[in-house]
Design a protein around this motif. Structure first.
Motif, short mmCIF file in Angstrom:
data_model
loop_
_atom_site.label_atom_id
_atom_site.label_comp_id
_atom_site.label_asym_id
_atom_site.label_seq_id
_atom_site.Cartn_x
_atom_site.Cartn_y
_atom_site.Cartn_z
N ARG A 55 38.24 -37.31 -50.01
CA ARG A 55 37.50 -37.29 -50.59
C ARG A 55 36.52 -36.93 -48.99
NH1 ARG A 55 32.86 -38.89 -53.26
NH2 ARG A 55 34.90 -39.79 -55.43
N LEU A 56 35.74 -35.97 -48.67
CA LEU A 56 34.77 -36.30 -47.17
C LEU A 56 34.15 -37.07 -46.40
CD1 LEU A 56 34.82 -32.31 -46.84
CD2 LEU A 56 36.25 -34.05 -45.11
N PRO A 62 32.99 -40.44 -44.38
CA PRO A 62 32.86 -41.28 -42.72
C PRO A 62 34.54 -42.34 -42.69
CG PRO A 62 30.02 -41.58 -43.19
CD PRO A 62 31.38 -41.12 -44.55
N GLY A 63 34.96 -42.39 -41.46
CA GLY A 63 36.05 -42.52 -41.16
C GLY A 63 37.59 -41.90 -41.89
N ALA A 64 37.17 -40.25 -43.27
CA ALA A 64 38.44 -39.80 -42.86
C ALA A 64 39.00 -39.12 -41.61
CB ALA A 64 37.63 -39.38 -43.93
N GLU A 65 40.13 -38.95 -41.84
CA GLU A 65 40.79 -38.61 -40.82
C GLU A 65 41.39 -36.96 -41.03
OE1 GLU A 65 44.35 -39.46 -37.73
OE2 GLU A 65 44.04 -40.83 -38.85
N LEU A 66 41.11 -36.20 -40.50
CA LEU A 66 41.30 -34.74 -41.18
C LEU A 66 42.27 -34.30 -39.88
CD1 LEU A 66 37.86 -33.15 -41.13
CD2 LEU A 66 39.47 -34.06 -43.08
N ASN A 67 43.44 -33.82 -39.74
CA ASN A 67 44.17 -33.42 -38.88
C ASN A 67 45.38 -32.17 -39.09
OD1 ASN A 67 45.21 -36.84 -38.97
ND2 ASN A 67 45.90 -36.78 -40.47
N ASP A 106 28.05 -37.16 -38.77
CA ASP A 106 28.62 -35.35 -39.06
C ASP A 106 28.11 -35.25 -40.45
OD1 ASP A 106 30.16 -34.89 -36.86
OD2 ASP A 106 31.80 -36.38 -37.91
N ARG A 107 28.06 -33.73 -40.39
CA ARG A 107 27.61 -33.05 -42.13
C ARG A 107 28.84 -32.07 -42.49
NH1 ARG A 107 24.93 -36.91 -41.22
NH2 ARG A 107 22.13 -37.19 -40.68
N ILE A 108 29.61 -32.77 -41.95
CA ILE A 108 30.76 -32.01 -42.59
C ILE A 108 31.02 -32.07 -44.59
CG2 ILE A 108 33.53 -31.49 -42.65
CD1 ILE A 108 33.77 -33.50 -40.04
N THR A 109 31.14 -30.55 -45.37
CA THR A 109 30.85 -31.18 -46.25
C THR A 109 32.23 -30.13 -47.05
OG1 THR A 109 29.60 -29.13 -46.69
CG2 THR A 109 27.87 -30.78 -46.45
N GLN A 110 32.64 -29.90 -48.74
CA GLN A 110 33.27 -29.02 -48.69
C GLN A 110 33.34 -27.91 -48.53
OE1 GLN A 110 31.33 -31.11 -50.24
NE2 GLN A 110 32.74 -33.31 -51.57
N GLU A 111 32.59 -27.40 -48.53
CA GLU A 111 31.80 -25.97 -47.74
C GLU A 111 31.99 -25.22 -46.44
OE1 GLU A 111 31.65 -23.40 -50.14
OE2 GLU A 111 30.87 -25.39 -51.95
N SER A 112 32.07 -26.87 -45.54
CA SER A 112 32.42 -26.52 -44.45
C SER A 112 33.57 -25.53 -44.01
CB SER A 112 32.81 -28.07 -43.51
OG SER A 112 31.40 -29.13 -43.67
N ARG A 113 33.28 -24.46 -43.00
CA ARG A 113 34.70 -23.29 -42.54
C ARG A 113 35.03 -24.48 -41.62
NH1 ARG A 113 35.80 -19.00 -45.40
NH2 ARG A 113 34.05 -17.95 -46.61
N LEU A 116 39.07 -28.15 -46.54
CA LEU A 116 39.40 -29.64 -46.22
C LEU A 116 39.49 -30.87 -47.35
CD1 LEU A 116 36.16 -29.98 -43.43
CD2 LEU A 116 39.33 -29.22 -43.57
N GLN A 117 38.42 -31.44 -48.30
CA GLN A 117 38.83 -31.84 -49.88
C GLN A 117 39.64 -31.63 -50.69
OE1 GLN A 117 35.55 -34.32 -50.33
NE2 GLN A 117 36.25 -34.30 -53.08
#
Length: 355
Positions: free
Chosen positions: A50-51, A53-58, A100-107, A127-128
């Motif tokens: 789930r995207l 706050p606190g989620a780490e993207l590697n 942040d405004r990162i969503t499932q549609e973010s490139r 990302l999700q």
């Protein structure tokens, strides 16, 4: 040729060579090769459930060694710098913040820079987990579907349905049986949908039919059918049990009624007329009053009403609901031992308690 002439000839050869295009061809070819070699060969992300706050993207990028790599995530506050952990392999992470405004549609775009040359690439996955490539139509997926027994209320039975698949959708299952209906499932965790259905009294489930589930995401939906979904469920209210026990029922009510000598229930009106007649004859009225009433309703009718009144009795009507939903009434002269909710079997004009 003199020595001076040899020197002059050599100098002239150098000048001619320096002015010749062959003198710079090797350097131009080298620069051309380096430009062609600067490229990104791979781009990957460890998807999160789930995207939030606190989620780490590697992230990992593969490409030309010795370069600098920066990422830009649509909706993020800043760029992400990747470190070259091994030759040509660059890694880094970004923790999603509240602003942040990162969503499932973010490139996500990667820039690999070496000197004044830049190679770019776009991440080819969401990302999700469970989401399609940004910009593409969502294709929901059902990964699993299961049924288990759940605690009911009193003697009722309940079923718990669990579906796992694409998160963020709307899930439901189709219940087949005496009451065909859709059971809506709630998303309790990312991609996990759960719903409980309590069977009404007398209802049954056709466990021989495949269990059908649907998952909808936007305007796209998918279905799945599980042939033996109820195989491990201990359920009494099944189609097989219904077919094997057509005379089974459940006690709905026990009514105490008063009937006359002919077995008819004494209503309010009949009781009022009879009470007036009997009271006029046996109460404080005299014979002339009784004779007046008898002349009005007829001597034969009065005698029959008095006899029916003298023969009145109390009986008990047990109302039951059959497994097919039909109500029946069984009459007892004495108070029965049944209670409301008891499971019984109809045997002719009587009931038998069923365990």
């Amino acid at each position: 040729m003199t020595h001076a002439n040899r020197v002059s000839a050599a100098a002239l050869a150098c000048v001619l060579l320096a002015g010749s295009p062959w003198a710079v061809a090797p350097a131009q070819a080298q620069r051309s090769t380096q430009t062609a070699a600067l490229r990104v060969t791979g781009f990957d992300v460890e998807q999160v459930d789930r995207l939030e706050p606190g989620a780490e993207l590697n992230f990992t990028v593969w490409g030309t060694p010795g370069a600098a790599v920066m990422l830009q995530i649509d909706g993020s506050r800043r760029q992400v710098r990747l470190d070259e952990t091994t030759a040509g392999r660059y890694q880094g992470s970004y923790v999603v913040g509240r602003s942040d405004r990162i969503t499932q549609e973010s490139r996500v775009h990667a820039n690999l820079r070496s000197g004044n040359r830049v190679a770019t690439a776009t991440l080819g996955e969401a990302l999700q987990s469970g989401w399609p490539l940004p910009g593409e139509a969502a294709l929901p997926e059902i990964q699993s579907l299961s049924v288990t027994s759940a605690p009911g209320q009193g003697r009722s039975e309940a079923l718990r349905y669990t579906l796992r698949g694409t998160p963020g959708g709307q899930a439901s299952v189709q219940l087949q049986g005496s009451q065909a209906r859709n059971v809506v499932l709630d998303e309790v965790r990312s991609g996990e949908y759960v719903g409980t259905y309590v069977l009404p009294a007398g209802a049954w489930v056709d466990t021989q039919q495949p269990l059908v589930a649907q998952l909808r995401l936007g305007d796209r939906s998918t279905q799945t059918r599980v042939a033996e979904a109820y195989a491990g469920v201990n359920l009494r209210a099944t189609r097989a049990g219904y077919d094997a026990c057509v005379d089974c029922a459940t006690v709905q009510a026990i009514n105490e009624v008063v009937v006359d000598g002919e077995g008819k229930v004494l209503g309010t009106v009949a009781g009022g007329v009879l009470g007036a007649v009997v009271g006029s004859q046996f109460g404080k009225g005299d014979g002339r009053t009784a004779a007046g009433v008898a002349g009005a309703v007829g001597g034969a009718l009065l005698g029959r009403e008095i006899q029916r009144r003298n023969n009145q009795r109390t009986q008990y009507e047990v109302v039951v609901r059959m497994t097919d939903g039909v109500q029946r009434t069984v009459v007892y002269a004495e108070r029965p031992t049944f209670r409301v909710g008891d499971r019984v079997r109809v045997a002719g004009d009587t009931l038998e308690l069923r365990r």
